[in-house]
Enzyme design. Structure first.
Site, PDB file in Angstrom:
ATOM      1  N   PHE A 121      61.208 -48.321   3.418  1.00 34.70           N
ATOM      2  CA  PHE A 121      59.833 -48.120   2.969  1.00 34.70           C
ATOM      3  C   PHE A 121      59.860 -47.395   1.632  1.00 34.70           C
ATOM      4  O   PHE A 121      60.855 -46.759   1.272  1.00 34.70           O
ATOM      5  CB  PHE A 121      59.059 -47.278   3.995  1.00 34.70           C
ATOM      6  CG  PHE A 121      57.882 -47.985   4.621  1.00 34.70           C
ATOM      7  CD1 PHE A 121      58.028 -49.205   5.245  1.00 34.70           C
ATOM      8  CD2 PHE A 121      56.619 -47.406   4.608  1.00 34.70           C
ATOM      9  CE1 PHE A 121      56.955 -49.837   5.837  1.00 34.70           C
ATOM     10  CE2 PHE A 121      55.535 -48.033   5.207  1.00 34.70           C
ATOM     11  CZ  PHE A 121      55.704 -49.255   5.812  1.00 34.70           C
ATOM     12  N   GLN A 234      44.897 -41.258  -1.700  1.00 31.81           N
ATOM     13  CA  GLN A 234      45.899 -42.299  -1.933  1.00 31.81           C
ATOM     14  C   GLN A 234      45.273 -43.692  -1.854  1.00 31.81           C
ATOM     15  O   GLN A 234      44.599 -44.028  -0.874  1.00 31.81           O
ATOM     16  CB  GLN A 234      47.007 -42.200  -0.879  1.00 31.81           C
ATOM     17  CG  GLN A 234      48.109 -43.220  -1.057  1.00 31.81           C
ATOM     18  CD  GLN A 234      49.217 -43.040  -0.044  1.00 31.81           C
ATOM     19  OE1 GLN A 234      49.138 -43.539   1.074  1.00 31.81           O
ATOM     20  NE2 GLN A 234      50.267 -42.323  -0.429  1.00 31.81           N
ATOM     21  N   HIS A 236      46.432 -47.222  -1.389  1.00 31.72           N
ATOM     22  CA  HIS A 236      47.574 -48.043  -0.979  1.00 31.72           C
ATOM     23  C   HIS A 236      47.636 -49.246  -1.906  1.00 31.72           C
ATOM     24  O   HIS A 236      46.620 -49.886  -2.184  1.00 31.72           O
ATOM     25  CB  HIS A 236      47.390 -48.498   0.469  1.00 31.72           C
ATOM     26  CG  HIS A 236      48.622 -49.057   1.103  1.00 31.72           C
ATOM     27  ND1 HIS A 236      49.187 -50.244   0.706  1.00 31.72           N
ATOM     28  CD2 HIS A 236      49.397 -48.591   2.120  1.00 31.72           C
ATOM     29  CE1 HIS A 236      50.251 -50.485   1.450  1.00 31.72           C
ATOM     30  NE2 HIS A 236      50.402 -49.489   2.308  1.00 31.72           N
ATOM     31  N   LEU A 250      44.394 -53.585   5.179  1.00 30.47           N
ATOM     32  CA  LEU A 250      45.746 -53.201   4.805  1.00 30.47           C
ATOM     33  C   LEU A 250      46.756 -54.337   4.948  1.00 30.47           C
ATOM     34  O   LEU A 250      46.735 -55.098   5.904  1.00 30.47           O
ATOM     35  CB  LEU A 250      46.199 -52.028   5.676  1.00 30.47           C
ATOM     36  CG  LEU A 250      47.496 -51.333   5.253  1.00 30.47           C
ATOM     37  CD1 LEU A 250      47.327 -50.679   3.895  1.00 30.47           C
ATOM     38  CD2 LEU A 250      47.906 -50.296   6.292  1.00 30.47           C
ATOM     39  N   GLU A 253      53.210 -51.971   4.037  1.00 29.69           N
ATOM     40  CA  GLU A 253      54.332 -51.766   3.137  1.00 29.69           C
ATOM     41  C   GLU A 253      55.609 -52.379   3.700  1.00 29.69           C
ATOM     42  O   GLU A 253      56.579 -52.600   2.981  1.00 29.69           O
ATOM     43  CB  GLU A 253      54.522 -50.263   2.915  1.00 29.69           C
ATOM     44  CG  GLU A 253      55.365 -49.886   1.739  1.00 29.69           C
ATOM     45  CD  GLU A 253      55.216 -48.410   1.404  1.00 29.69           C
ATOM     46  OE1 GLU A 253      56.179 -47.838   0.858  1.00 29.69           O
ATOM     47  OE2 GLU A 253      54.149 -47.836   1.678  1.00 29.69           O
ATOM     48  N   ARG A 314      53.843 -45.085  -3.359  1.00 37.43           N
ATOM     49  CA  ARG A 314      52.584 -45.831  -3.370  1.00 37.43           C
ATOM     50  C   ARG A 314      51.752 -45.551  -4.613  1.00 37.43           C
ATOM     51  O   ARG A 314      51.089 -46.455  -5.130  1.00 37.43           O
ATOM     52  CB  ARG A 314      51.778 -45.484  -2.109  1.00 37.43           C
ATOM     53  CG  ARG A 314      52.382 -46.076  -0.846  1.00 37.43           C
ATOM     54  CD  ARG A 314      51.658 -45.622   0.389  1.00 37.43           C
ATOM     55  NE  ARG A 314      52.153 -46.323   1.569  1.00 37.43           N
ATOM     56  CZ  ARG A 314      51.728 -46.079   2.805  1.00 37.43           C
ATOM     57  NH1 ARG A 314      50.806 -45.160   3.017  1.00 37.43           N
ATOM     58  NH2 ARG A 314      52.230 -46.762   3.818  1.00 37.43           N
ATOM     59  N   HIS A 379      43.132 -45.507   1.032  1.00 41.71           N
ATOM     60  CA  HIS A 379      43.880 -45.580   2.287  1.00 41.71           C
ATOM     61  C   HIS A 379      44.051 -44.249   3.008  1.00 41.71           C
ATOM     62  O   HIS A 379      44.062 -44.213   4.235  1.00 41.71           O
ATOM     63  CB  HIS A 379      45.260 -46.176   1.986  1.00 41.71           C
ATOM     64  CG  HIS A 379      46.154 -46.322   3.169  1.00 41.71           C
ATOM     65  ND1 HIS A 379      45.827 -47.102   4.256  1.00 41.71           N
ATOM     66  CD2 HIS A 379      47.376 -45.792   3.446  1.00 41.71           C
ATOM     67  CE1 HIS A 379      46.812 -47.053   5.146  1.00 41.71           C
ATOM     68  NE2 HIS A 379      47.748 -46.249   4.690  1.00 41.71           N
ATOM     69  N   ARG A 414      51.464 -39.230  -0.360  1.00 43.49           N
ATOM     70  CA  ARG A 414      52.167 -39.369   0.922  1.00 43.49           C
ATOM     71  C   ARG A 414      53.117 -40.551   0.900  1.00 43.49           C
ATOM     72  O   ARG A 414      52.750 -41.634   0.451  1.00 43.49           O
ATOM     73  CB  ARG A 414      51.165 -39.537   2.072  1.00 43.49           C
ATOM     74  CG  ARG A 414      51.842 -39.786   3.416  1.00 43.49           C
ATOM     75  CD  ARG A 414      50.843 -39.879   4.547  1.00 43.49           C
ATOM     76  NE  ARG A 414      49.988 -41.061   4.471  1.00 43.49           N
ATOM     77  CZ  ARG A 414      50.339 -42.293   4.855  1.00 43.49           C
ATOM     78  NH1 ARG A 414      51.576 -42.546   5.263  1.00 43.49           N
ATOM     79  NH2 ARG A 414      49.466 -43.285   4.794  1.00 43.49           N
TER      80      ARG A 414
END
Length: 609
Positions: A121, A234, A236, A250, A253, A314, A379, A414
């Site tokens: 990730f 954030q 995404h 979404l 990822e 991200r 997100h 994050r």
């Protein structure tokens, strides 16, 4: 006054996602009486929408991983603004929490040797995310719910909490109403755990479900708790963008973790152009090296090549996609193309079954044959209620917070996968500490009837108004305004406009008329949610305007550089003033001890001068 039903529980947990369930399980195990209040149906919490995996340094797929590397990745990904104490606790305890879920029945994907499989990730040095296909959050909620319902807790589904009560400065209970029949309820409590999730429904394009209106953040703020880092929201990088009805949903990822590549309208793989200097040594700068890394991952070998730039953090990827659009290289509907179709279709179907189904059903796209169109979507909020890192207690005695509603660990950005283990690591701690505090008390504190009367009147007032706007119109205007004036790229002028707009929206919200009665009335619910949405939006805009730099998920077009000399160690602190005004100040976390500082890069702004 309308009839109010009173309940008494030692610990009240508000929210039934991963953090709330884990807190309720731990508190119940300590022998106290527990009430769980959830806005939706049990099992429908936003945690189920977390797909890619839960980050923990199990070192199953790569023995080089360790909690120290996880700690380093978390601090670096958060631009060194996070609370190092929470990052350390999380990195050290996450593996045990994943093993615990397995003992409780969670069915994670397996390696050929039968160990919990882990995938790559963004921002993680090694494959670290334990996963169940691309439905990890759903499996976690299933497991925690199954465990929790046998612990003896009382569950109040489809309730919304409107106010927290205090007695002598300590939490004493809360007020809620039943969203089905409009009945009114007071919960007396010796301690309360907030686990209400995030705020992203305040933006027009978001991955959040309908519950994410920021009421937990607002409840804590209204009660006098300190809020932190609310400028860091954030976006995404990969949400669906077409058709319009699914915009923002979404796209995990995990697609990029399995080798998905990002291309612009010219077919060019553009992420090589956006590798920050701080990550230059860790990411491939040619397609050949990036493909060699993916080949190693697919074959199950230890990686010796550098990672593809699609696996940057991200904030970096989202801003890169935004830049491609600004340069006129966007995809047909304004995003970019994410392509996993070059991999074997059977492997894609096995690793990403949810994504295949999602695009097939919602966009008529077969991801084994065609690229996906994706773009940034609001997100997650790194900001929230400030908590003690070791107990999760807020600045209000007896009030605890865990998960997305709390701040500290993630800093300015994050890492993907850290959220799911954040929930279970700090949910457990919050539940344990809340139960311990409740056990130390031999009585329930009183709640003034005048306070109950005030919140009852406030809750029912929208139903008595006539001739005002539909609250849905005000909600829509708020979300559109935040998208354009406090979105992925900000400026001082637009943020000041946003603050002024929020004052106007507050006046409109106070005059809305939902119509109808208290039974099954979504307009009434929206009219009540607006006060929270406006205040959390105001926190975000105020903190974003004050932070005159770009860091992590906060980007100022008028202050594009990261300013470590002034902003590198400070976090924003928002609280409610005696006159009801929103006050902002700044604080710093304690200095990182030497043994942890040596794990970080030499340019760490926490380092002593």
């Amino acid at each position: 006054m309308d009839e109010v039903v009173t309940h008494e529980h030692d610990v009240v947990v508000i929210g039934a996602g991963g953090a709330g369930l884990r807190a309720a399980i731990e508190a119940s195990a300590a022998g106290v009486s527990v009430a769980m209040i959830c806005k939706s149906m049990l099992g429908k919490a936003h945690t189920v929408m977390a797909e890619g995996g839960a980050a923990a340094a199990l070192a199953n797929n790569d023995p080089r991983d360790s909690w120290q590397t996880h700690f380093r990745d978390t601090m670096k990904g958060g631009m060194y603004l996070g609370d190092w104490r929470m990052a350390q606790i999380h990195a050290q305890q996450a593996p045990d929490r994943i093993r615990e879920l397995e003992q409780w029945g969670a069915v994670f994907d397996r390696t050929p040797k039968g160990m919990t499989s882990q995938r790559n990730f963004g921002g993680h040095t090694y494959p670290r995310l334990a996963h169940i296909g691309d439905a990890t959050g759903l499996e976690m909620i299933r497991t925690l719910q199954q465990r929790g319902i046998h612990m003896g807790m009382d569950v109040f589904m489809e309730f919304t909490v409107r106010r927290l009560f205090k007695a002598d400065g300590r939490i004493s209970g809360c007020f809620a109403y039943d969203r089905n029949d409009g009945s009114l309820h007071v919960f007396k409590a010796k301690s309360i755990v907030l686990a209400t999730g995030g705020i992203t429904r305040c933006w027009e394009v978001c991955s959040g479900s309908w519950e994410y209106t920021g009421e937990g953040h607002a409840l804590a703020y209204w009660a006098g708790a300190e809020m932190g880092d609310m400028e860091f929201v954030q976006f995404h990088p990969t949400g669906m963008i077409w058709p319009p009805s699914v915009k923002g949903i979404l796209v995990t990822e995990g697609v990029r973790g399995e080798g998905g590549v990002l291309r612009n309208s010219e077919g060019r793989r553009f992420m090589f152009d956006y590798i920050p200097e701080r990550y230059a040594d860790e990411f491939a700068d040619t397609e050949e090296e990036a493909l060699a890394w993916v080949d190693e991952v697919i074959s199950g070998e230890l990686t010796t090549h550098r990672r593809p730039p699609e696996l940057l953090t991200r904030d970096v990827v989202a801003k890169a996609i935004n830049s491609e659009g600004d340069a006129g290289r966007a995809s047909e509907h304004g995003g970019v193309y994410l392509d996993i179709s070059w991999r074997d279709p059977e492997q894609v179907m096995r690793k990403l079954p949810g994504m295949h189904h999602q695009f097939k059903e919602l966009a008529a796209v077969d991801i084994t044959e065609q690229p996906m169109e994706v773009g940034p979507t609001a997100h997650y909020v790194m900001g929230g209620v400030r908590v003690d890192p070791y107990s999760q207690e807020t600045s209000i005695p007896g009030l605890y917070a865990a998960g997305e509603v709390a701040t500290g660990m993630h800093g300015a950005n994050r890492l993907g996968g850290n959220s799911l283990t954040d929930l279970i690591v700090f949910g457990r701690i919050a539940g344990e500490q809340a139960a311990e505090a409740a056990n130390d008390m031999d009585h329930f504190a009183g709640i003034a009837q005048s306070e109950i009367g005030d919140v009852v009147a406030e809750t029912l007032t929208p139903l008595q108004r006539e001739g005002g706007e539909n609250p849905a119109q005000v909600v829509g205007d708020l979300r559109e305004m935040m998208q354009h004036k406090a979105g992925i790229i900000r400026s001082g002028n637009l943020l000041l406009e946003a603050i002024d707009d929020l004052d106007s929206l507050e006046e409109r919200a106070d005059a809305t008329s939902p119509g109808g009665g208290r039974t099954y009335n979504p307009g009434w619910h929206q009219a009540l949610e607006l006060s929270a949405m406006i205040d959390v939006s105001r926190m975000c805009a105020l903190a974003a305007h004050r932070r005159e730099e770009s860091r992590g998920a906060h980007t100022r077009a008028d202050f594009p550089e990261t300013d470590d000399s002034h902003w590198g160690r400070v976090t924003s602190v928002i609280s409610i003033g005696e006159d009801g005004s929103m006050d902002i100040g700044y604080a710093s976390y304690p200095a990182i001890p030497e043994e942890l500082r040596t794990l970080l890069d030499t340019d760490d702004p926490h380092e002593e001068d």
